[in-house]
Design a protein around this motif. Structure first.
Motif, PDB file in Angstrom:
ATOM      1  N   VAL A 137       4.396   7.419 -31.972  1.00  0.00           N
ATOM      2  CA  VAL A 137       3.430   6.442 -32.478  1.00  0.00           C
ATOM      3  C   VAL A 137       2.994   5.465 -31.385  1.00  0.00           C
ATOM      4  CG1 VAL A 137       4.180   6.631 -34.871  1.00  0.00           C
ATOM      5  CG2 VAL A 137       5.281   4.957 -33.375  1.00  0.00           C
ATOM      6  N   ILE A 138       3.856   5.193 -30.408  1.00  0.00           N
ATOM      7  CA  ILE A 138       3.408   4.374 -29.272  1.00  0.00           C
ATOM      8  C   ILE A 138       2.251   5.065 -28.568  1.00  0.00           C
ATOM      9  CG2 ILE A 138       4.039   3.541 -26.967  1.00  0.00           C
ATOM     10  CD1 ILE A 138       6.849   3.003 -28.010  1.00  0.00           C
ATOM     11  N   GLY A 139       2.410   6.364 -28.308  1.00  0.00           N
ATOM     12  CA  GLY A 139       1.331   7.115 -27.671  1.00  0.00           C
ATOM     13  C   GLY A 139       0.077   7.149 -28.512  1.00  0.00           C
ATOM     14  N   LEU A 140       0.211   7.353 -29.827  1.00  0.00           N
ATOM     15  CA  LEU A 140      -0.948   7.426 -30.720  1.00  0.00           C
ATOM     16  C   LEU A 140      -1.716   6.108 -30.760  1.00  0.00           C
ATOM     17  CD1 LEU A 140       0.578   9.412 -33.735  1.00  0.00           C
ATOM     18  CD2 LEU A 140      -1.200  10.217 -32.164  1.00  0.00           C
ATOM     19  N   TYR A 141      -0.986   5.000 -30.893  1.00  0.00           N
ATOM     20  CA  TYR A 141      -1.651   3.705 -31.028  1.00  0.00           C
ATOM     21  C   TYR A 141      -2.274   3.238 -29.717  1.00  0.00           C
ATOM     22  CZ  TYR A 141      -0.620   2.501 -35.864  1.00  0.00           C
ATOM     23  OH  TYR A 141      -0.622   2.458 -37.235  1.00  0.00           O
ATOM     24  N   VAL A 142      -1.575   3.431 -28.615  1.00  0.00           N
ATOM     25  CA  VAL A 142      -2.154   3.025 -27.329  1.00  0.00           C
ATOM     26  C   VAL A 142      -3.397   3.851 -27.032  1.00  0.00           C
ATOM     27  CG1 VAL A 142      -1.780   2.970 -24.834  1.00  0.00           C
ATOM     28  CG2 VAL A 142       0.018   2.172 -26.377  1.00  0.00           C
ATOM     29  N   ASN A 143      -3.338   5.148 -27.297  1.00  0.00           N
ATOM     30  CA  ASN A 143      -4.500   6.011 -27.069  1.00  0.00           C
ATOM     31  C   ASN A 143      -5.649   5.658 -27.993  1.00  0.00           C
ATOM     32  OD1 ASN A 143      -5.785   8.966 -28.050  1.00  0.00           O
ATOM     33  ND2 ASN A 143      -5.680   8.634 -25.830  1.00  0.00           N
ATOM     34  N   ALA A 144      -5.339   5.263 -29.249  1.00  0.00           N
ATOM     35  CA  ALA A 144      -6.399   4.876 -30.182  1.00  0.00           C
ATOM     36  C   ALA A 144      -7.103   3.604 -29.731  1.00  0.00           C
ATOM     37  CB  ALA A 144      -5.820   4.682 -31.579  1.00  0.00           C
ATOM     38  N   GLN A 145      -6.348   2.676 -29.142  1.00  0.00           N
ATOM     39  CA  GLN A 145      -6.938   1.422 -28.670  1.00  0.00           C
ATOM     40  C   GLN A 145      -7.583   1.571 -27.301  1.00  0.00           C
ATOM     41  OE1 GLN A 145      -7.472  -1.059 -30.386  1.00  0.00           O
ATOM     42  NE2 GLN A 145      -7.294  -3.025 -29.336  1.00  0.00           N
ATOM     43  N   PHE A 146      -6.967   2.432 -26.464  1.00  0.00           N
ATOM     44  CA  PHE A 146      -7.488   2.658 -25.104  1.00  0.00           C
ATOM     45  C   PHE A 146      -7.623   4.165 -24.883  1.00  0.00           C
ATOM     46  CE2 PHE A 146      -4.707  -1.117 -25.014  1.00  0.00           C
ATOM     47  CZ  PHE A 146      -5.638  -2.098 -24.704  1.00  0.00           C
ATOM     48  N   VAL A 149      -6.460   6.174 -21.781  1.00  0.00           N
ATOM     49  CA  VAL A 149      -5.040   6.319 -21.446  1.00  0.00           C
ATOM     50  C   VAL A 149      -4.481   7.485 -22.267  1.00  0.00           C
ATOM     51  CG1 VAL A 149      -2.776   5.228 -21.402  1.00  0.00           C
ATOM     52  CG2 VAL A 149      -4.842   3.849 -21.016  1.00  0.00           C
ATOM     53  N   PRO A 150      -4.083   8.577 -21.614  1.00  0.00           N
ATOM     54  CA  PRO A 150      -3.586   9.736 -22.370  1.00  0.00           C
ATOM     55  C   PRO A 150      -2.278   9.427 -23.094  1.00  0.00           C
ATOM     56  CG  PRO A 150      -3.274  10.054 -20.006  1.00  0.00           C
ATOM     57  CD  PRO A 150      -4.102   8.821 -20.156  1.00  0.00           C
ATOM     58  N   ALA A 151      -2.174   9.919 -24.318  1.00  0.00           N
ATOM     59  CA  ALA A 151      -0.987   9.654 -25.127  1.00  0.00           C
ATOM     60  C   ALA A 151       0.273  10.208 -24.470  1.00  0.00           C
ATOM     61  CB  ALA A 151      -1.166  10.245 -26.522  1.00  0.00           C
ATOM     62  N   VAL A 157       6.394   7.461 -20.142  1.00  0.00           N
ATOM     63  CA  VAL A 157       6.787   6.152 -19.621  1.00  0.00           C
ATOM     64  C   VAL A 157       7.744   5.455 -20.583  1.00  0.00           C
ATOM     65  CG1 VAL A 157       5.958   3.843 -19.027  1.00  0.00           C
ATOM     66  CG2 VAL A 157       4.714   5.851 -18.213  1.00  0.00           C
ATOM     67  N   ALA A 158       7.451   5.532 -21.878  1.00  0.00           N
ATOM     68  CA  ALA A 158       8.303   4.883 -22.868  1.00  0.00           C
ATOM     69  C   ALA A 158       9.701   5.508 -22.893  1.00  0.00           C
ATOM     70  CB  ALA A 158       7.655   4.976 -24.247  1.00  0.00           C
ATOM     71  N   VAL A 159       9.787   6.828 -22.820  1.00  0.00           N
ATOM     72  CA  VAL A 159      11.087   7.509 -22.802  1.00  0.00           C
ATOM     73  C   VAL A 159      11.896   7.059 -21.588  1.00  0.00           C
ATOM     74  CG1 VAL A 159      12.242   9.734 -22.532  1.00  0.00           C
ATOM     75  CG2 VAL A 159      10.321   9.522 -24.110  1.00  0.00           C
ATOM     76  N   ALA A 160      11.254   6.985 -20.424  1.00  0.00           N
ATOM     77  CA  ALA A 160      11.954   6.576 -19.203  1.00  0.00           C
ATOM     78  C   ALA A 160      12.468   5.139 -19.308  1.00  0.00           C
ATOM     79  CB  ALA A 160      11.024   6.724 -18.008  1.00  0.00           C
ATOM     80  N   LEU A 161      11.637   4.235 -19.847  1.00  0.00           N
ATOM     81  CA  LEU A 161      12.028   2.830 -19.971  1.00  0.00           C
ATOM     82  C   LEU A 161      13.213   2.659 -20.908  1.00  0.00           C
ATOM     83  CD1 LEU A 161      11.562  -0.231 -19.599  1.00  0.00           C
ATOM     84  CD2 LEU A 161       9.888  -0.102 -21.470  1.00  0.00           C
ATOM     85  N   LEU A 366      11.195  14.098 -25.703  1.00  0.00           N
ATOM     86  CA  LEU A 366       9.951  14.547 -25.071  1.00  0.00           C
ATOM     87  C   LEU A 366       9.192  15.544 -25.940  1.00  0.00           C
ATOM     88  CD1 LEU A 366      11.085  14.868 -21.350  1.00  0.00           C
ATOM     89  CD2 LEU A 366       9.603  13.107 -22.358  1.00  0.00           C
ATOM     90  N   LEU A 367       9.823  16.043 -27.010  1.00  0.00           N
ATOM     91  CA  LEU A 367       9.106  16.895 -27.951  1.00  0.00           C
ATOM     92  C   LEU A 367       8.028  16.122 -28.693  1.00  0.00           C
ATOM     93  CD1 LEU A 367      12.050  18.969 -29.481  1.00  0.00           C
ATOM     94  CD2 LEU A 367      10.289  19.770 -27.897  1.00  0.00           C
ATOM     95  N   ALA A 368       8.041  14.793 -28.562  1.00  0.00           N
ATOM     96  CA  ALA A 368       6.968  13.970 -29.130  1.00  0.00           C
ATOM     97  C   ALA A 368       5.610  14.358 -28.562  1.00  0.00           C
ATOM     98  CB  ALA A 368       7.238  12.492 -28.851  1.00  0.00           C
ATOM     99  N   LEU A 369       5.616  15.067 -27.442  1.00  0.00           N
ATOM    100  CA  LEU A 369       4.360  15.498 -26.816  1.00  0.00           C
ATOM    101  C   LEU A 369       3.683  16.613 -27.608  1.00  0.00           C
ATOM    102  CD1 LEU A 369       5.624  15.576 -23.115  1.00  0.00           C
ATOM    103  CD2 LEU A 369       4.235  13.793 -24.189  1.00  0.00           C
TER     104      LEU A 369
END
Length: 471
Positions: A137-146, A149-151, A157-161, A366-369
């Motif tokens: 959902v982080i990827g979905l929302y950031v991509n929807a707003q920007f 920026v690829p989801a 990046v979020a997984v690494a952090l 990473l299966l979130a991809l």
């Protein structure tokens, strides 16, 4: 498990060896080590709220609102009632079994090692996937707003952090939770205040429509409530920190009850405010990121931007908390020998955290991809509700059947409450989709096959979790 005196040499400890390493050290990992007791009730509640994510309403907002024809708030009321009974069962189990294994330990100690293994296996389904839904959902929302920026990049990046935070240690996670939960709660208060300020207008929608309207159909509400079970996994996750909590028989049960109650209130209020801000559920354009549409309707682009920041903070907090929890479940099973001990049952000598288990969770995340939000949410709820049902049964078996607690008061607390919890969770479980049962059934079958291999065709005993209890 007793607190370690770090100034004294422990039994089996070699001269010059650091306390906590007496079980053996291999390449910087403490094998069969002990977790440190540093968490009190406030920290446990914050951990639970971080796991729940106060803004998790918007994770499945579009999906469940369309499923229930605009009655998300009613679905949350149903789920909150069901979870209240199950939370009591978790609290009672923690008093008897304060260890890191959660439902895995509860069922194992009550029904035996094989039942415990299969429960832990089903529990891993939702634990392994819950961090993933936050990254998704982080990827979905950031991509929807920007949109530029690829989801997938956001997910990586979020997984690494989050993986870095969870490896460094539980005290870092605890401090991060204070900030991340605080940001969400501040935004939630502002959002509700904005909506309330608008309801007095001439065109204000019905205040009761999010709960009851002519379109209310209980069948769809129950289906939506079943999916929303994933929102309450925070109180379950608290029990996985029993080996890192001070006075776990007192602090963990209290934190479980408080987290469930606070979470339910927050979810119901936010779902009411969201549906009041966007009363026509048919106008939802993208169910996966409908929260941005709600915020734009409520307060324009400024509100939408503030929501995105707070929501990402919430998802990071939840991903961190859930990754910590599943790593400790895997650690408990690895220390037991149910999973490979070298990978899962070892602690980092530097951070005293289960690094191997944490990295496995990151890889699965990473299966979130490649997975979609609706399917992922339903599968997580499958594992959660299955584990919740079994935990309710363990209270009856452990306290009433085995423990002989049969006074009228005991029967009310140790038989009636968990029996109601069992029936309610089982009822929600049956309202999940057929695809969910197919995926969950395959996962359970794989667990049975793995157990057969582990025990050489069930001829050898299943390894049991060995954890000393602290009063």
């Amino acid at each position: 498990m007793s607190t370690v005196d770090r100034g004294a040499q422990q039994p089996g400890q070699q001269p010059g060896q650091q306390p906590g390493q007496q079980h053996g050290q291999q390449h910087g990992l403490v094998v069969d080590g002990k977790l440190r007791r540093v968490l009190g009730t406030p920290s446990l509640v914050l951990f639970g709220l971080a796991y729940l994510v106060p803004l998790t309403v918007f994770t499945t907002y579009g999906l469940v609102t369309t499923e229930t024809s605009g009655h998300l708030a009613t679905a949350y009321v149903v789920t909150t009632v069901v979870m209240a009974f199950t939370a009591v069962s978790y609290a009672l189990n923690v008093r008897a079994h304060p260890s890191a294994g959660s439902a895995y330990t509860f069922v194992q100690r009550t029904f035996g090692a094989r039942a415990g293994f299969l429960t832990g296996w089903v529990l891993m389904l939702d634990y392994l996937l819950l961090p993933m839904i936050n990254y998704l959902v982080i990827g979905l929302y950031v991509n929807a707003q920007f949109p530029s920026v690829p989801a997938w990049l956001v997910v990586v990046v979020a997984v690494a952090l989050v993986t870095t935070l969870t490896v460094v240690g539980i005290t870092v996670v605890d401090k991060a939770n204070v900030v991340l939960v605080g940001v969400q709660l501040v935004f939630a208060v502002v959002f509700v205040a904005v909506v309330v300020a608008q309801v007095g207008g001439a065109d204000a929608p019905s205040l009761t429509a999010p709960f009851v309207s002519d379109e209310l159909q209980w069948g769809t509400v129950f289906s939506g409530a079943a999916v929303l079970a994933l929102s309450f996994l925070g109180f379950d996750a608290i029990s996985t920190l029993s080996e890192e909590a001070r006075e776990p028989r007192r602090t963990v049960p209290l934190a479980i009850i408080l987290t469930t109650a606070l979470g339910g209130v927050v979810f119901i209020v936010l779902s009411w405010a969201s549906q009041t801000a966007l009363p026509d559920w048919r106008s939802i354009t993208d169910p996966d990121s409908a929260g941005l549409q709600v915020m734009t309707e409520a307060g324009g682009q400024l509100m939408a931007s503030a929501f995105l920041a707070a929501y990402i903070a919430g998802c990071v907090a939840s991903a961190t908390a859930s990754q910590v929890s599943v790593a400790r479940v895997l650690f408990a099973m690895g220390r037991d020998g149910v999973l490979p001990r070298r990978l899962f049952g070892s602690l980092s000598a530097r951070f005293l955290t289960p690094v191997g288990a944490t990295l496995v969770v990151a890889a699965v995340s990473l299966l979130a991809l490649v997975i979609d939000l609706g399917t992922l949410a339903s599968i997580i709820s499958f594992g959660a509700l299955a584990a919740f049902s079994l935990v309710n049964v363990t209270v009856i078996k452990g306290y009433v059947v085995d423990g002989g607690r049969r006074s009228p008061r005991d029967l009310a607390l140790y038989a009636v409450v968990p029996a109601v919890g069992f029936l309610l969770t089982l009822w929600l479980w049956t309202n999940l989709t057929a695809l969910t049962f197919q995926v969950g059934g395959v996962w359970a079958l794989v667990g049975v096959v793995y157990l057969a291999v582990l025990t050489r065709g069930f001829r050898r005993p299943t390894p049991q979790l060995a954890v000393d209890h602290t009063p």
